[in-house]
Design a protein around this motif. Structure first.
Motif, PDB file in Angstrom:
ATOM      1  N   PHE B 179       0.835  -1.201   0.000  1.00 26.39           N
ATOM      2  CA  PHE B 179       0.000   0.000   0.000  1.00 26.39           C
ATOM      3  C   PHE B 179       0.877   1.261   0.000  1.00 26.39           C
ATOM      4  CE2 PHE B 179      -3.710  -2.297   2.365  1.00 26.39           C
ATOM      5  CZ  PHE B 179      -3.901  -3.088   1.248  1.00 26.39           C
ATOM      6  N   ASP B 180       1.969   1.212   0.789  1.00 24.64           N
ATOM      7  CA  ASP B 180       2.845   2.379   0.855  1.00 24.64           C
ATOM      8  C   ASP B 180       3.451   2.686  -0.507  1.00 24.64           C
ATOM      9  OD1 ASP B 180       2.314   2.648   3.485  1.00 24.64           O
ATOM     10  OD2 ASP B 180       4.109   1.576   4.177  1.00 24.64           O
ATOM     11  N   GLU B 181       3.893   1.599  -1.164  1.00 25.67           N
ATOM     12  CA  GLU B 181       4.476   1.808  -2.498  1.00 25.67           C
ATOM     13  C   GLU B 181       3.425   2.339  -3.471  1.00 25.67           C
ATOM     14  OE1 GLU B 181       7.517  -1.965  -2.181  1.00 25.67           O
ATOM     15  OE2 GLU B 181       6.604  -1.574  -4.134  1.00 25.67           O
ATOM     16  N   LEU B 182       2.203   1.856  -3.322  1.00 24.50           N
ATOM     17  CA  LEU B 182       1.129   2.304  -4.211  1.00 24.50           C
ATOM     18  C   LEU B 182       0.974   3.825  -4.095  1.00 24.50           C
ATOM     19  CD1 LEU B 182      -1.237   1.711  -6.140  1.00 24.50           C
ATOM     20  CD2 LEU B 182      -2.663   1.245  -4.157  1.00 24.50           C
ATOM     21  N   LEU B 183       0.981   4.305  -2.859  1.00 22.21           N
ATOM     22  CA  LEU B 183       0.860   5.744  -2.649  1.00 22.21           C
ATOM     23  C   LEU B 183       2.032   6.477  -3.295  1.00 22.21           C
ATOM     24  CD1 LEU B 183      -0.360   6.663   0.938  1.00 22.21           C
ATOM     25  CD2 LEU B 183      -1.548   6.831  -1.238  1.00 22.21           C
ATOM     26  N   TRP B 206     -16.623  -4.044  -3.043  1.00 23.46           N
ATOM     27  CA  TRP B 206     -15.778  -5.092  -3.624  1.00 23.46           C
ATOM     28  C   TRP B 206     -14.322  -4.597  -3.715  1.00 23.46           C
ATOM     29  CZ3 TRP B 206     -14.489  -9.805  -5.080  1.00 23.46           C
ATOM     30  CH2 TRP B 206     -13.698 -10.037  -6.216  1.00 23.46           C
ATOM     31  N   ASN B 207     -14.155  -3.413  -4.232  1.00 29.50           N
ATOM     32  CA  ASN B 207     -12.798  -2.906  -4.463  1.00 29.50           C
ATOM     33  C   ASN B 207     -12.058  -2.535  -3.182  1.00 29.50           C
ATOM     34  OD1 ASN B 207     -12.956  -3.006  -7.322  1.00 29.50           O
ATOM     35  ND2 ASN B 207     -14.285  -1.204  -7.276  1.00 29.50           N
ATOM     36  N   PHE B 242      -7.699   5.688   3.567  1.00 30.95           N
ATOM     37  CA  PHE B 242      -6.663   5.407   2.569  1.00 30.95           C
ATOM     38  C   PHE B 242      -7.274   5.270   1.179  1.00 30.95           C
ATOM     39  CE2 PHE B 242      -4.202   2.388   0.064  1.00 30.95           C
ATOM     40  CZ  PHE B 242      -2.915   2.869   0.171  1.00 30.95           C
ATOM     41  N   TYR B 243      -8.333   4.485   1.092  1.00 33.45           N
ATOM     42  CA  TYR B 243      -8.918   4.189  -0.208  1.00 33.45           C
ATOM     43  C   TYR B 243      -9.638   5.409  -0.798  1.00 33.45           C
ATOM     44  CZ  TYR B 243     -11.366   1.714  -3.899  1.00 33.45           C
ATOM     45  OH  TYR B 243     -11.826   1.315  -5.114  1.00 33.45           O
ATOM     46  N   ALA B 244     -10.370   6.110   0.060  1.00 33.40           N
ATOM     47  CA  ALA B 244     -11.081   7.303  -0.414  1.00 33.40           C
ATOM     48  C   ALA B 244     -10.071   8.322  -0.941  1.00 33.40           C
ATOM     49  CB  ALA B 244     -11.911   7.898   0.716  1.00 33.40           C
ATOM     50  N   ASN B 245      -8.949   8.377  -0.272  1.00 32.30           N
ATOM     51  CA  ASN B 245      -7.883   9.277  -0.681  1.00 32.30           C
ATOM     52  C   ASN B 245      -7.359   8.899  -2.074  1.00 32.30           C
ATOM     53  OD1 ASN B 245      -5.978  11.361  -0.214  1.00 32.30           O
ATOM     54  ND2 ASN B 245      -4.432   9.778   0.151  1.00 32.30           N
ATOM     55  N   LEU B 246      -7.172   7.590  -2.288  1.00 32.64           N
ATOM     56  CA  LEU B 246      -6.739   7.119  -3.605  1.00 32.64           C
ATOM     57  C   LEU B 246      -7.694   7.616  -4.689  1.00 32.64           C
ATOM     58  CD1 LEU B 246      -5.772   3.327  -3.337  1.00 32.64           C
ATOM     59  CD2 LEU B 246      -4.268   5.229  -3.883  1.00 32.64           C
ATOM     60  N   LEU B 247      -8.986   7.490  -4.400  1.00 31.68           N
ATOM     61  CA  LEU B 247      -9.992   7.842  -5.393  1.00 31.68           C
ATOM     62  C   LEU B 247      -9.969   9.322  -5.733  1.00 31.68           C
ATOM     63  CD1 LEU B 247     -13.128   5.859  -4.139  1.00 31.68           C
ATOM     64  CD2 LEU B 247     -11.564   5.214  -5.958  1.00 31.68           C
ATOM     65  N   VAL B 248     -10.005  10.152  -4.708  1.00 28.65           N
ATOM     66  CA  VAL B 248     -10.163  11.585  -4.998  1.00 28.65           C
ATOM     67  C   VAL B 248      -8.855  12.257  -5.365  1.00 28.65           C
ATOM     68  CG1 VAL B 248     -12.292  12.168  -3.867  1.00 28.65           C
ATOM     69  CG2 VAL B 248     -10.250  11.968  -2.503  1.00 28.65           C
ATOM     70  N   ASP B 407     -24.105  -2.038   0.629  1.00 33.55           N
ATOM     71  CA  ASP B 407     -24.663  -0.739   0.267  1.00 33.55           C
ATOM     72  C   ASP B 407     -24.224   0.336   1.256  1.00 33.55           C
ATOM     73  OD1 ASP B 407     -26.681   1.068  -1.054  1.00 33.55           O
ATOM     74  OD2 ASP B 407     -27.556   0.968   0.946  1.00 33.55           O
ATOM     75  N   LYS B 408     -24.218  -0.015   2.530  1.00 32.81           N
ATOM     76  CA  LYS B 408     -23.796   0.953   3.551  1.00 32.81           C
ATOM     77  C   LYS B 408     -22.327   1.312   3.370  1.00 32.81           C
ATOM     78  CE  LYS B 408     -27.846   0.241   5.336  1.00 32.81           C
ATOM     79  NZ  LYS B 408     -28.358  -0.507   4.189  1.00 32.81           N
ATOM     80  N   ILE B 409     -21.540   0.297   2.998  1.00 32.96           N
ATOM     81  CA  ILE B 409     -20.111   0.547   2.780  1.00 32.96           C
ATOM     82  C   ILE B 409     -19.924   1.490   1.586  1.00 32.96           C
ATOM     83  CG2 ILE B 409     -17.959  -0.541   2.040  1.00 32.96           C
ATOM     84  CD1 ILE B 409     -18.757  -2.977   3.723  1.00 32.96           C
ATOM     85  N   ASN B 410     -20.639   1.215   0.503  1.00 27.25           N
ATOM     86  CA  ASN B 410     -20.545   2.097  -0.669  1.00 27.25           C
ATOM     87  C   ASN B 410     -20.804   3.541  -0.294  1.00 27.25           C
ATOM     88  OD1 ASN B 410     -19.941   0.098  -2.433  1.00 27.25           O
ATOM     89  ND2 ASN B 410     -22.010  -0.093  -3.287  1.00 27.25           N
ATOM     90  N   LYS B 411     -21.900   3.718   0.442  1.00 29.38           N
ATOM     91  CA  LYS B 411     -22.293   5.081   0.798  1.00 29.38           C
ATOM     92  C   LYS B 411     -21.235   5.728   1.687  1.00 29.38           C
ATOM     93  CE  LYS B 411     -26.457   5.255  -1.060  1.00 29.38           C
ATOM     94  NZ  LYS B 411     -26.720   6.184  -2.149  1.00 29.38           N
ATOM     95  N   ALA B 412     -20.683   4.934   2.624  1.00 27.69           N
ATOM     96  CA  ALA B 412     -19.700   5.490   3.552  1.00 27.69           C
ATOM     97  C   ALA B 412     -18.456   5.950   2.783  1.00 27.69           C
ATOM     98  CB  ALA B 412     -19.337   4.458   4.611  1.00 27.69           C
ATOM     99  N   ILE B 413     -17.982   5.107   1.868  1.00 30.25           N
ATOM    100  CA  ILE B 413     -16.783   5.489   1.105  1.00 30.25           C
ATOM    101  C   ILE B 413     -17.072   6.752   0.288  1.00 30.25           C
ATOM    102  CG2 ILE B 413     -15.173   4.759  -0.700  1.00 30.25           C
ATOM    103  CD1 ILE B 413     -14.677   3.119   1.684  1.00 30.25           C
ATOM    104  N   GLU B 414     -18.275   6.802  -0.285  1.00 35.63           N
ATOM    105  CA  GLU B 414     -18.630   8.005  -1.042  1.00 35.63           C
ATOM    106  C   GLU B 414     -18.610   9.244  -0.155  1.00 35.63           C
ATOM    107  OE1 GLU B 414     -22.351   7.871  -3.139  1.00 35.63           O
ATOM    108  OE2 GLU B 414     -21.747   6.105  -4.287  1.00 35.63           O
TER     109      GLU B 414
END
Lengths: 292, 447, 274
Positions: B179-183, B206-207, B242-248, B407-414
């Motif tokens: 994950f660190d290298e990915l960043l 899923w992702n 971490f993941y939300a950060n990757l997205l935005v 569905d709750k997870i999707n919304k939370a990440i959004e």
């Protein structure tokens, strides 16, 4: 007279019977369902009335539902306000006698008569940065505008803009119709007294239009509770729950998660609200009161 | 069956095809029993059936059955099919049994037990070999009694792809392994030549999960026995952040509304670089005629987190709704669509990696066509499948209530990605909403 | 007319034209897009003159979309016919005669028109499972009556209000039965109203999305649902999506133009006459 009476009863009866069958009975069924915890993955819940008010208890405890009410309130407020304002201004502008203007009146109607799903597609195109002419223009003048429908600060505004575009012709049309019934003598008298056009508008036209604006607003208010295709296509209630109105939440609960009992309870509340508003319309318009 | 036996069957693919075809053709001469039937089949949008569609006329020719096949975006397909199944309706004859819904649909009795077909020699020739399907992917399609309700056309395995690996090389880096290298890589390449560093579709439940597990978190306490959600752990908040950060931070504009296909297209058009998803969405970067990144795409294993590597694996299968009125014709279609011949063809013509038939996976041809830009993607893919099978970390996905929790997870990440809420708050809300829904569904929760 | 008023008038008209173009731009964009190739769609700035293609339409017409188009047509026509058949006599009677509980009936009719669709969808969905009416055209026709029957009653009643009673009374004196008075005298006179009402019924049924989304699957899928499916599936085939949208809206535009005088009337339940 008895013969007449009987004839009229026979004319009305089929309609009322059909209406009862297709609207009253289902509403009753909805009400009954709301007293169960119906969930189609668990057939035993179908007629289980052991906890009749459980769904209503859940309504009180469901924070996502409460949030959806707030979203609904914002959506209704802004769309009704904007549609009434824009419709009014346009109607005043278009209230002149000229062939060009008459043609324009018809042109302005187009957004309203389009199938709602097509309206949603149109705005999907406009809100998709890759192909949107709007975003193209923004880019060209160096503005960095985010994709509106995935931005929480803009998503609801984006829906409001689209909904306003779709329905401003409605209020415009109603106002135009009312304007044509305006007694010309009053206007002429005021003109003779030296009133400016602005004064005419404020002191004569607007008070005359009060009633029609109220009715138009009420109709739009009821319709705003039903908002569906725009939200379905543009945001799916997102991002997060920013554009999730109550009607949409109820749809998700019933048809995405199969919590039909719970959703019925929400829907009963929505139904009650629209019946109440319809009643208000009947009162305001006095429609149905026979004046012979 | 031993693998030697399998290989010998496989070696004679040509002969086998002839045998496989000749058996039904006897029936066909007996009048093609289902000739004139039209069946309705549906699946979510996927490359496999895109490819398969081109072969439909052959199936129609062979059996006289016309196939009316519809595909929809993943969430839409699931929602509509769930609705249809819940009514026990007959509108659909063949459906995709979606991984996350398999527990729900099988548990509710909405699907047809396929054993009745496979055990009947008149309906299924022995050469069709149901036992040839991989055990891992098939396990989600069985009930507690061991009855089978679907045959997998997809054994999905999450890998990593970099559409513009040249940009990573130019920055003096290589395929990220952690994950660190990915960043670090994303930081170095984002915006270079107008290419966003990262892309993803909006199916966060899923992702995101591999990132969650890689950081030591999980969705439920101990699935499938204890389904108390564990979304409020510090690990979950950290992973979500971490993941939300990757997205935005590293995603292209509008990423939050991307469907699977759109995310793939963003890579194919060279507008975005790295994606972690099922291999079936990655191979087209190399194979698809419209891809602009054929020469620069590279593949790798999903990056690992401090707590290990948990690339998602799943399966999707063809099944028959309990309410279908054309079950035998439907079975004809399933039999054909996941037959060895057809699967072999899809592999050969499209380098389709996600298959679930062992005999084809072990064939040299599979390895050969999945060597992309000199990389052995087949090996990558098998490694992920093995990872998933070993520890059973994918069990969280097939519990009947996962769709609601997902569905709750999707919304939370959004909400996190759009900065409406901090990660901890968003996950807290997701947890509360998930518990509410689980209780509505009659699930016991630890308090 | 002074020069100033004339200038004013000109300015106002110019403003109106500008606004009309602005308001129509989103709609025109979709229309134009349906004739573009994908490469052309992604081009910015767009070219004013591009090579128009009919491929998008051709592709749609050879796909399953065609069937949903005819489904829409059948359902909308059938529900229109049924609503008129049942509703017109009621509208006439309610115009000539004060029914007991008239106000309650009025509210009921208006409310069933205004109710959120989901209120009917849930019970219909649950009951249709057992009646095997899910994914059937008949099932859609019935649920479309929920709004179209009310529409007929309130659209037609004011038309009859305008026809003087002396018309049918004269016929009665000549020995016609009440039914004949209605059928021979009144009905032909309300022809324009009938036509307008029929078109509006058709349009409302044609435009429905929500009911069809929930109650149909494959066989009875209507055009609006089909185009959305299409959009979900081929997210990047914008040209075809636009073509699908255009095909759905074309009949609507034509018909709406015909009945534009009655639109207010139809949308507000006769609360206002347009």
């Amino acid at each position: 007279m008895r013969r007449q009476h009987r004839f009229f009863v026979w004319c009305v009866a089929p309609s009322l019977a059909v209406l009862a069958l297709i609207t009253l009975l289902p509403s009753l069924y909805l009400l009954v369902t709301s007293f169960t915890q119906l969930n189609l993955t668990r057939p035993e819940t179908q007629w289980d009335f052991s906890q009749p008010f459980e769904s209503y208890r859940q309504i009180l405890a469901d924070s996502r539902l409460h949030h959806s009410l707030w979203v609904q309130a914002k959506l209704s407020f802004w769309t009704v306000l904007l549609q009434v304002l824009i419709g009014l201004l346009l109607a005043l502008l278009l209230n002149m006698r000229s062939g060009l203007i008459e043609a324009l009146r018809t042109v302005f109607l187009i957004p309203m008569v389009l199938p709602p799903i097509v309206v949603a597609i149109i705005w999907k195109v406009i809100y998709t940065p890759d192909i949107s002419p709007m975003h193209g223009i923004f880019r060209a003048i160096g503005w960095n505008v985010p994709a509106l429908i995935t931005d929480p600060n803009w998503a609801l505004t984006a829906i409001i803009i689209a909904d306003t575009w779709e329905w401003f012709p409605f209020t415009m049309l109603m106002v135009l119709a009312a304007l044509q019934m305006m007694p010309q003598e009053i206007l002429d008298a005021a003109k003779v007294d030296g009133a400016t056009p602005l004064q005419l508008t404020f002191y004569i036209t607007l008070p005359f239009l009060q009633g029609v604006l109220l009715v138009a607003g009420l109709f739009r208010l009821i319709d705003s509770i039903k908002a569906f295709p725009l939200i379905f296509i543009l945001t799916d209630g997102g991002p997060g729950n920013v554009t999730e109105v109550t009607n949409y939440y109820s749809y998700l609960q019933a048809f995405n998660f199969s919590f039909l009992g719970f959703s019925s309870a929400i829907t009963i509340a929505l139904l009650a609200a629209s019946v109440a508003l319809s009643w208000l319309i009947v009162r305001v318009v006095g429609w149905g009161v026979r004046v012979d | 069956m031993t693998s030697i036996h399998r290989r010998s069957i496989l070696r004679g693919t040509g002969a086998l095809a002839a045998v496989g075809l000749s058996a039904p053709s006897v029936l066909a001469q007996a009048g093609k029993p289902h000739a004139g039937t039209t069946i309705n089949a549906a699946c979510f949008q996927t490359t496999y059936f895109d490819y398969l569609r081109a072969y439909f006329p052959e199936f129609e020719e062979k059996t006289g059955i016309k196939v009316n096949f519809t595909m929809q975006a993943f969430p839409v397909y699931n929602q509509r099919t769930d609705l249809e199944l819940s009514t026990r309706g007959s509108a659909l004859d063949v459906i995709n049994v979606t991984f996350i819904y398999s527990g729900r649909w099988i548990g509710a009795g909405w699907l047809t037990n396929l054993d009745t077909f496979t055990k009947d020699a008149k309906l299924t020739p022995a050469a069709w070999a149901p036992e040839d399907f991989l055990g891992g992917p098939q396990s989600a399609m069985r009930n507690a009694k061991g009855e089978t309700f679907g045959y997998a056309w997809l054994a999905g395995a999450m890998i990593q792809s970099a559409a513009r690996y040249d940009l990573i090389e130019k920055a003096g880096l290589s395929m990220p392994k952690t994950f660190d290298e990915l960043l670090k890589v994303c930081d170095a390449i984002h915006g270079k030549e107008g290419v966003a560093a990262f892309t993803a579709d909006r199916l966060h439940h899923w992702n995101w999960i591999p990132y969650l597990m890689g950081m030591g978190g999980g969705v439920f306490k101990a699935p499938p026995e204890n389904l108390t959600p564990t979304l409020t752990t510090p690990e979950a908040a950290k992973a979500a952040d971490f993941y939300a950060n990757l997205l935005v931070k590293y995603g292209p504009d509008g990423i939050l509304s991307y469907s699977d296909d759109q995310a793939m297209r963003s890579q194919m058009a060279g507008r975005a670089n790295i994606r972690t998803q099922d291999a079936v969405w990655m191979v087209p970067l190399f194979k698809h005629a419209e891809s602009t990144v054929q020469k620069t795409v590279r593949y790798g294993l999903m990056p690992a987190g401090p707590s290990g590597n948990y690339p998602g694996s799943n399966s999707h299968a063809l099944g028959i709704p309990a309410g279908s009125k054309k079950k035998e014709a439907a079975w004809e279609f399933i039999k054909w669509a996941v037959s060895k011949e057809i699967i072999t063809r899809v592999v050969r013509e499209h380098a389709y990696p996600g298959i679930a038939r062992l005999s084809v996976i072990q064939s040299p041809e599979f390895k050969q066509v999945l060597t992309l830009n000199g990389q052995d993607v087949a090996a990558l893919y098998l490694e992920v499948l093995q990872l998933g099978g070993k520890t059973g970390y994918m069990k969280y996905r097939t519990v009947p209530v996962f769709p609601q929790v997902g569905d709750k997870i999707n919304k939370a990440i959004e909400r996190i990605a759009t900065k409406q809420q901090g990660a901890a708050d968003a996950m807290k809300q997701a947890q509360a909403e998930a518990i509410q829904d689980l209780q509505k569904a009659g699930i016991k929760i630890d308090t | 007319m002074s020069t100033r008023t004339r200038t004013n008038r000109f300015l106002l008209q110019a403003l109106a034209v500008t606004l009309a173009v602005l308001a129509l731009a989103p709609f025109l964009w979709l229309l134009v897009m349906s004739f573009k190739t994908n490469a052309e769609i992604f081009r910015f700035p767009p070219r004013l003159f591009f090579e128009a293609t009919l491929d998008n339409y051709a592709h749609l017409w050879t796909s399953e979309f065609r069937r949903s188009f005819s489904n829409s047509l059948i359902v909308a026509t059938a529900t229109t016919f049924l609503s008129l058949l049942v509703g017109v006599p009621a509208a006439y009677a309610l115009s000539r005669w004060t029914a007991p509980g008239g106000n309650a009936i009025t509210l009921w009719i208006l409310a069933s028109r205004m109710a959120p669709p989901i209120a009917f969808t849930i019970p219909y969905f649950l009951v249709y499972r057992h009646l095997e009416l899910l994914d059937t055209l008949a099932g859609l026709v019935v649920i479309y009556l929920t709004f179209n029957l009310s529409l007929v009653i309130w659209m037609m009643r004011p038309f009859y209000d305008q026809l003087p009673r002396s018309l049918e009374e004269a016929a009665w004196i000549d020995g016609a039965t009440m039914w004949q008075g209605f059928y021979r005298i009144i009905l032909p006179l309300s022809g324009p109203g009938l036509a307008a009402t029929a078109i509006l019924c058709f349009l409302f049924a044609w435009n429905d999305f929500f009911f069809a989304l929930i109650l149909t699957r494959t066989e009875a899928m209507t055009a609006p649902v089909a185009v959305v499916n299409f959009m979900n599936y081929e997210g990047w085939e914008w040209g075809r999506i636009a073509a699908g949208g255009t095909m759905i809206m074309l009949p609507v535009l034509v018909f709406s133009f015909i009945v534009r005088k009655y639109l207010v009337h139809g949308l507000t339940g006769g609360a206002l006459k347009g």
